[in-house]
Design a protein around this motif. Structure first.
Motif, mmCIF file in Angstrom:
data_model
loop_
_atom_site.group_PDB
_atom_site.id
_atom_site.type_symbol
_atom_site.label_atom_id
_atom_site.label_comp_id
_atom_site.label_asym_id
_atom_site.label_seq_id
_atom_site.Cartn_x
_atom_site.Cartn_y
_atom_site.Cartn_z
ATOM 1 N N THR A 1 -31.651 14.315 -21.196
ATOM 2 C CA THR A 1 -32.379 14.774 -20.012
ATOM 3 C C THR A 1 -33.473 15.757 -20.395
ATOM 4 O OG1 THR A 1 -30.298 14.579 -18.823
ATOM 5 C CG2 THR A 1 -32.072 15.726 -17.691
ATOM 6 N N GLY A 2 -33.282 16.463 -21.478
ATOM 7 C CA GLY A 2 -34.270 17.413 -21.966
ATOM 8 C C GLY A 2 -35.330 16.806 -22.855
ATOM 9 N N SER A 3 -35.336 15.464 -22.963
ATOM 10 C CA SER A 3 -36.410 14.725 -23.653
ATOM 11 C C SER A 3 -36.565 15.113 -25.118
ATOM 12 C CB SER A 3 -37.748 14.915 -22.914
ATOM 13 O OG SER A 3 -37.668 14.460 -21.585
ATOM 14 N N TYR A 4 -35.465 15.426 -25.789
ATOM 15 C CA TYR A 4 -35.580 15.914 -27.166
ATOM 16 C C TYR A 4 -36.283 14.932 -28.088
ATOM 17 C CZ TYR A 4 -31.653 12.893 -28.619
ATOM 18 O OH TYR A 4 -30.841 11.828 -28.901
ATOM 19 N N ALA A 5 -36.081 13.639 -27.874
ATOM 20 C CA ALA A 5 -36.657 12.640 -28.776
ATOM 21 C C ALA A 5 -38.177 12.563 -28.665
ATOM 22 C CB ALA A 5 -36.051 11.272 -28.488
ATOM 23 N N TYR A 6 -38.746 13.146 -27.605
ATOM 24 C CA TYR A 6 -40.185 13.090 -27.376
ATOM 25 C C TYR A 6 -40.893 14.373 -27.798
ATOM 26 C CZ TYR A 6 -38.870 9.096 -24.488
ATOM 27 O OH TYR A 6 -38.349 7.899 -24.046
ATOM 28 N N LEU A 7 -40.150 15.350 -28.289
ATOM 29 C CA LEU A 7 -40.724 16.654 -28.607
ATOM 30 C C LEU A 7 -40.766 16.877 -30.114
ATOM 31 C CD1 LEU A 7 -38.845 18.804 -25.940
ATOM 32 C CD2 LEU A 7 -41.065 17.648 -25.710
ATOM 33 N N GLY B 1 -31.197 4.901 -14.596
ATOM 34 C CA GLY B 1 -31.007 5.937 -15.597
ATOM 35 C C GLY B 1 -31.211 7.302 -14.975
ATOM 36 N N SER B 2 -30.443 8.262 -15.422
ATOM 37 C CA SER B 2 -30.404 9.556 -14.738
ATOM 38 C C SER B 2 -31.691 10.363 -14.862
ATOM 39 C CB SER B 2 -29.223 10.378 -15.256
ATOM 40 O OG SER B 2 -29.318 10.556 -16.664
ATOM 41 N N VAL B 3 -32.386 10.295 -16.006
ATOM 42 C CA VAL B 3 -33.520 11.198 -16.206
ATOM 43 C C VAL B 3 -34.652 10.902 -15.229
ATOM 44 C CG1 VAL B 3 -34.635 9.797 -18.020
ATOM 45 C CG2 VAL B 3 -35.027 12.265 -17.920
ATOM 46 N N ARG B 4 -34.913 9.639 -14.941
ATOM 47 C CA ARG B 4 -35.983 9.301 -13.997
ATOM 48 C C ARG B 4 -35.638 9.774 -12.584
ATOM 49 N NH1 ARG B 4 -35.600 5.060 -17.605
ATOM 50 N NH2 ARG B 4 -37.548 4.473 -18.670
ATOM 51 N N VAL B 5 -34.368 9.665 -12.247
ATOM 52 C CA VAL B 5 -33.927 10.077 -10.915
ATOM 53 C C VAL B 5 -33.989 11.594 -10.790
ATOM 54 C CG1 VAL B 5 -32.059 9.983 -9.238
ATOM 55 C CG2 VAL B 5 -32.423 8.053 -10.786
ATOM 56 N N VAL B 6 -33.462 12.299 -11.764
ATOM 57 C CA VAL B 6 -33.442 13.760 -11.702
ATOM 58 C C VAL B 6 -34.864 14.323 -11.717
ATOM 59 C CG1 VAL B 6 -32.771 15.835 -12.967
ATOM 60 C CG2 VAL B 6 -31.137 14.008 -12.656
#
Length: 299
Positions: free
Chosen positions: A45-51, A251-256
């Protein structure tokens, strides 16, 4: 640390260019006010793979600075072991009280490779580690045998399993069987917000919650209901079903992210490209769900 509500806040971005520090700190304040058990930054949820490394270090620094007395756990997953070790060192230097690691890879990993990864990383750690079992994202499926072997490694203090399925009796049997082979020092937590109640009733020690990173007061109430049902619990459970349906579908991240944007807690858009929060008809469903919540649960 690894019991109760372990929340996973977003790492909001500003137009995909930089971390939105004021919004992130706002999300952290909500965790502190709700007194969650632990705050986990840089999870999925914290997008670690994109940072990148500097961005990750910045997130941990701000999380620790605004967490008050609540311990912060930081994700350290990366494709290459060398980078995982560097990220683990950064997290510890920044004041993280624990780290979270998933077996991230481009090539599909084998069980012995995953064990070797955790063995190497835990040798270098001075803080506890949570094993992040997230097959929907990593495409790696942990066997119970591998989880038990990892739990015996130094510094492994918790295992985060995916949502349990089946009846309550079946879920209890799975949790009992796994716990019977885990050290007493290793907790078992459940993820998959839509099925958290089942996991908690089955005997899991903690709830690793995506929604808890945004609406912690609501999730604290859901946690209490799972442990000790009340007369209002059935109505609250029914009220959550539209959101859980969206979680399972998108998927949860898009919803949150859509919830956070609609509440004005983050800028729009807040996710790293190419990801997008829910739009159109699906976003309208999120807005309708928010409008249906009892007063006080969006704070």
């Amino acid at each position: 640390m690894f019991t109760g509500l372990i929340s996973f806040p977003l790492t909001p971005l500003m137009n995909d260019s930089a971390i939105d520090v004021p919004s992130f700190e706002r999300l952290m304040q909500r965790q502190v006010q709700a007194q969650v058990s632990m705050i986990t930054v840089l999870g999925s949820t914290g997008s670690y793979a994109y940072l990148n490394r500097d961005e990750r270090a910045m997130v941990i620094k701000h999380a620790v600075a605004h967490a008050s007395s609540i311990p912060v756990m930081a994700g350290i997953g990366s494709v290459r072991t060398r980078d995982v070790l560097t990220l683990a060192e950064d997290a510890q230097r920044a004041g993280a009280k624990a780290v979270l690691m998933a077996p991230v890879s481009y090539q599909k990993l084998q069980p012995d490779e995953v064990y070797g990864l955790f063995e190497m990383v835990t040798r270098e750690l001075s803080v506890p580690l949570c094993v992040y079992d997230n097959p929907a994202t990593t495409q790696f499926h942990f066997s119970d045998e591998l989880l038990v072997a990892l739990a015996a490694l130094p510094q492994v203090a918790s295992i985060k399993i995916p949502a349990l399925t089946g009846s309550l009796d079946e879920a209890r049997a799975r949790v009992r069987a796994l716990k019977a082979h885990l050290p007493a020092t290793c907790s078992l937590g459940v993820s998959g917000d839509h099925a958290a109640s089942l996991g908690l009733q089955a005997g899991c020690d903690g709830w690793y919650s995506v929604l808890g990173g945004l609406l912690p007061q609501l999730c604290m109430r859901l946690l209490a209901e799972a442990k000790q049902p009340s007369a209002d619990g059935e109505a609250l459970s029914a009220a959550m079903q539209p959101l859980w349906a969206l979680f399972k579908q998108h998927g949860s991240v898009r919803v949150v992210a859509a919830v956070a944007e609609l509440l004005g807690l983050v800028q729009t858009p807040c996710l790293p490209l190419p990801l997008h929060s829910l739009q159109g008809e699906e976003r309208a469903k999120v807005a309708a769900w928010l409008a249906s919540l009892p007063e006080g649960f969006t704070h």
